[in-house]
Design a protein around this motif. Structure first.
Motif, PDB file in Angstrom:
ATOM      1  N   LYS A   1      78.466  48.388 104.711  1.00  0.00           N
ATOM      2  CA  LYS A   1      79.690  47.402 105.282  1.00  0.00           C
ATOM      3  C   LYS A   1      80.258  48.589 106.152  1.00  0.00           C
ATOM      4  CE  LYS A   1      79.520  44.037 101.175  1.00  0.00           C
ATOM      5  NZ  LYS A   1      80.001  43.593 100.359  1.00  0.00           N
TER       6      LYS A   1
ATOM      7  N   ASN B   1      82.863  46.831  99.414  1.00  0.00           N
ATOM      8  CA  ASN B   1      82.382  47.850  98.545  1.00  0.00           C
ATOM      9  C   ASN B   1      81.135  48.411  98.837  1.00  0.00           C
ATOM     10  OD1 ASN B   1      81.275  45.150  98.717  1.00  0.00           O
ATOM     11  ND2 ASN B   1      81.251  44.753  96.253  1.00  0.00           N
TER      12      ASN B   1
ATOM     13  N   ARG C   1      77.444  51.959  94.767  1.00  0.00           N
ATOM     14  CA  ARG C   1      79.145  51.653  94.611  1.00  0.00           C
ATOM     15  C   ARG C   1      80.060  51.881  94.634  1.00  0.00           C
ATOM     16  NH1 ARG C   1      77.472  45.498  94.126  1.00  0.00           N
ATOM     17  NH2 ARG C   1      77.383  45.099  96.743  1.00  0.00           N
TER      18      ARG C   1
ATOM     19  N   LEU D   1      86.900  38.607 102.335  1.00  0.00           N
ATOM     20  CA  LEU D   1      85.659  38.930 103.081  1.00  0.00           C
ATOM     21  C   LEU D   1      85.021  38.920 104.484  1.00  0.00           C
ATOM     22  CD1 LEU D   1      82.735  39.696 101.529  1.00  0.00           C
ATOM     23  CD2 LEU D   1      82.576  38.017 101.012  1.00  0.00           C
TER      24      LEU D   1
ATOM     25  N   GLY E   1      88.126  45.626  95.520  1.00  0.00           N
ATOM     26  CA  GLY E   1      87.771  44.223  96.808  1.00  0.00           C
ATOM     27  C   GLY E   1      86.850  43.169  97.291  1.00  0.00           C
ATOM     28  N   PRO E   2      86.637  43.505  98.883  1.00  0.00           N
ATOM     29  CA  PRO E   2      85.329  42.888  99.422  1.00  0.00           C
ATOM     30  C   PRO E   2      84.986  44.040  99.860  1.00  0.00           C
ATOM     31  CG  PRO E   2      87.782  42.510 100.638  1.00  0.00           C
ATOM     32  CD  PRO E   2      88.197  42.519  99.123  1.00  0.00           C
TER      33      PRO E   2
ATOM     34  N   TYR F   1      77.553  34.790 104.213  1.00  0.00           N
ATOM     35  CA  TYR F   1      78.241  34.390 102.589  1.00  0.00           C
ATOM     36  C   TYR F   1      78.599  33.090 102.329  1.00  0.00           C
ATOM     37  CZ  TYR F   1      78.791  39.349 101.996  1.00  0.00           C
ATOM     38  OH  TYR F   1      78.304  40.611 101.660  1.00  0.00           O
TER      39      TYR F   1
ATOM     40  N   HIS G   1      79.363  31.832  99.185  1.00  0.00           N
ATOM     41  CA  HIS G   1      81.008  31.941  98.991  1.00  0.00           C
ATOM     42  C   HIS G   1      82.586  31.165  98.867  1.00  0.00           C
ATOM     43  CE1 HIS G   1      78.996  35.648  96.233  1.00  0.00           C
ATOM     44  NE2 HIS G   1      78.541  35.460  97.426  1.00  0.00           N
TER      45      HIS G   1
ATOM     46  N   ARG H   1      69.192  46.779  94.072  1.00  0.00           N
ATOM     47  CA  ARG H   1      70.636  45.985  92.834  1.00  0.00           C
ATOM     48  C   ARG H   1      70.525  47.195  92.307  1.00  0.00           C
ATOM     49  NH1 ARG H   1      73.541  41.306  95.265  1.00  0.00           N
ATOM     50  NH2 ARG H   1      73.253  41.479  93.561  1.00  0.00           N
TER      51      ARG H   1
ATOM     52  N   THR I   1      79.327  44.930  91.402  1.00  0.00           N
ATOM     53  CA  THR I   1      79.555  44.286  92.592  1.00  0.00           C
ATOM     54  C   THR I   1      81.395  44.558  92.894  1.00  0.00           C
ATOM     55  OG1 THR I   1      79.022  41.555  92.375  1.00  0.00           O
ATOM     56  CG2 THR I   1      80.946  42.425  93.937  1.00  0.00           C
TER      57      THR I   1
ATOM     58  N   PHE J   1      88.346  31.977  95.546  1.00  0.00           N
ATOM     59  CA  PHE J   1      90.096  32.888  96.458  1.00  0.00           C
ATOM     60  C   PHE J   1      89.720  34.391  98.044  1.00  0.00           C
ATOM     61  CE2 PHE J   1      88.896  36.223  93.073  1.00  0.00           C
ATOM     62  CZ  PHE J   1      89.131  37.058  92.919  1.00  0.00           C
ATOM     63  N   TYR J   2      87.978  34.702  97.055  1.00  0.00           N
ATOM     64  CA  TYR J   2      88.406  36.374  97.751  1.00  0.00           C
ATOM     65  C   TYR J   2      87.535  36.145  99.722  1.00  0.00           C
ATOM     66  CZ  TYR J   2      84.084  35.559  96.201  1.00  0.00           C
ATOM     67  OH  TYR J   2      82.846  35.441  95.064  1.00  0.00           O
TER      68      TYR J   2
HETATM   69  P1  ADP Z   1      77.282  41.068  95.072  1.00  0.00           P
HETATM   70  O1  ADP Z   1      77.808  41.848  96.418  1.00  0.00           O
HETATM   71  O2  ADP Z   1      77.517  42.817  93.986  1.00  0.00           O
HETATM   72  O3  ADP Z   1      75.835  40.634  95.210  1.00  0.00           O
HETATM   73  P2  ADP Z   1      78.754  38.842  95.413  1.00  0.00           P
HETATM   74  O4  ADP Z   1      77.690  38.302  95.118  1.00  0.00           O
HETATM   75  O5  ADP Z   1      79.456  38.458  93.908  1.00  0.00           O
HETATM   76  O6  ADP Z   1      78.681  40.471  94.672  1.00  0.00           O
HETATM   77  O7  ADP Z   1      79.930  38.686  95.839  1.00  0.00           O
HETATM   78  C1  ADP Z   1      79.861  38.849  97.288  1.00  0.00           C
HETATM   79  C2  ADP Z   1      80.449  40.202  97.598  1.00  0.00           C
HETATM   80  O8  ADP Z   1      82.097  39.362  97.653  1.00  0.00           O
HETATM   81  C3  ADP Z   1      80.921  41.267  97.100  1.00  0.00           C
HETATM   82  O9  ADP Z   1      80.046  42.431  97.535  1.00  0.00           O
HETATM   83  C4  ADP Z   1      82.313  41.670  97.760  1.00  0.00           C
HETATM   84  O10 ADP Z   1      82.735  42.082  99.002  1.00  0.00           O
HETATM   85  C5  ADP Z   1      82.762  39.961  97.390  1.00  0.00           C
HETATM   86  N1  ADP Z   1      83.706  40.004  96.713  1.00  0.00           N
HETATM   87  C6  ADP Z   1      83.250  39.269  95.223  1.00  0.00           C
HETATM   88  N2  ADP Z   1      84.069  39.620  94.337  1.00  0.00           N
HETATM   89  C7  ADP Z   1      85.269  39.590  94.883  1.00  0.00           C
HETATM   90  C8  ADP Z   1      86.462  39.885  94.011  1.00  0.00           C
HETATM   91  N3  ADP Z   1      86.393  39.127  93.215  1.00  0.00           N
HETATM   92  N4  ADP Z   1      86.975  40.176  94.821  1.00  0.00           N
HETATM   93  C9  ADP Z   1      87.100  40.160  96.458  1.00  0.00           C
HETATM   94  N5  ADP Z   1      86.124  40.676  96.890  1.00  0.00           N
HETATM   95  C10 ADP Z   1      84.999  40.043  95.716  1.00  0.00           C
END
Ligand code: ADP
Ligand code: MG
Length: 134
Positions: free
Chosen positions: A9, A113, A102, A61, A110-111, A49, A52, A85, A91, A56-57
């Motif tokens: 990222k 990561n 990570r 993101l 936050g996003p 994405y 998603h 993974r 996450t 809220f995020y």
């Molecule tokens: P992953 O990337 O581990 O598969 P998710 O699919 O749940 O996680 O979420 C996709 C992406 O959205 C995450 O990698 C992260 O960048 C962002 N994200 C997820 N949950 C949150 C959160 N609670 N606050 C901020 N960003 C989030």
């Protein structure tokens, strides 16, 4: 043999972690079958994405993913989806275990990561198709 898609990222690219992160996957026995630097548009980030949308995020993101270049990796290997993974960790970077990417290459949280990885073979196939079309 499985294929999975990793995105390093914008936060991790900006912090100079790209090669160190790739070295970890290679050291774990994965093969980099394709890689490239890419700059996502907002529309592409929303499509990538899409599941998603409404969270809220979501807006944060999309902003995070378009804030700078990413490195796209197609990785191949045995059990690649689950292996990557596990290597990436939780996450939420503040909950990621030491030794995971990570955790060890943590940035702002936050996003932001550090990395994305496909969560299933179906997702890997969908994500590869998206990047092949962009
Ligand atoms: P992953 O990337 O581990 O598969 P998710 O699919 O749940 O996680 O979420 C996709 C992406 O959205 C995450 O990698 C992260 O960048 C962002 N994200 C997820 N949950 C949150 C959160 N609670 N606050 C901020 N960003 C989030
Ligand atoms: Mg996910």
């Amino acid at each position: 043999m499985e294929m999975t898609v990793v995105l390093i990222k914008p936060d991790a690219v900006a912090m100079g972690f790209t090669e160190s992160i790739i070295n970890r996957y290679v050291a774990a026995g994965l093969r980099v079958s394709a890689r490239g630097t890419y700059r996502m548009t907002a529309d592409e980030a929303k499509q990538f994405y899409a599941e998603h949308k409404g969270r809220f995020y979501f807006a944060a993101l999309v902003l995070a993913m378009t804030s700078g270049p990413i490195e796209v990796l197609f990785l191949e290997g045995e059990n690649a989806v689950q292996l990557v993974r596990n290597m990436n960790g939780a996450t939420d970077p503040s909950k990621a275990a030491p030794g995971t990417i990570r955790h060890d290459f943590r940035s702002v949280g936050g996003p932001f990561n550090t990395v994305h990885a496909s969560d299933s073979l179906a997702s890997a196939s969908r994500e590869r198709t998206l990047f092949r079309s962009w």
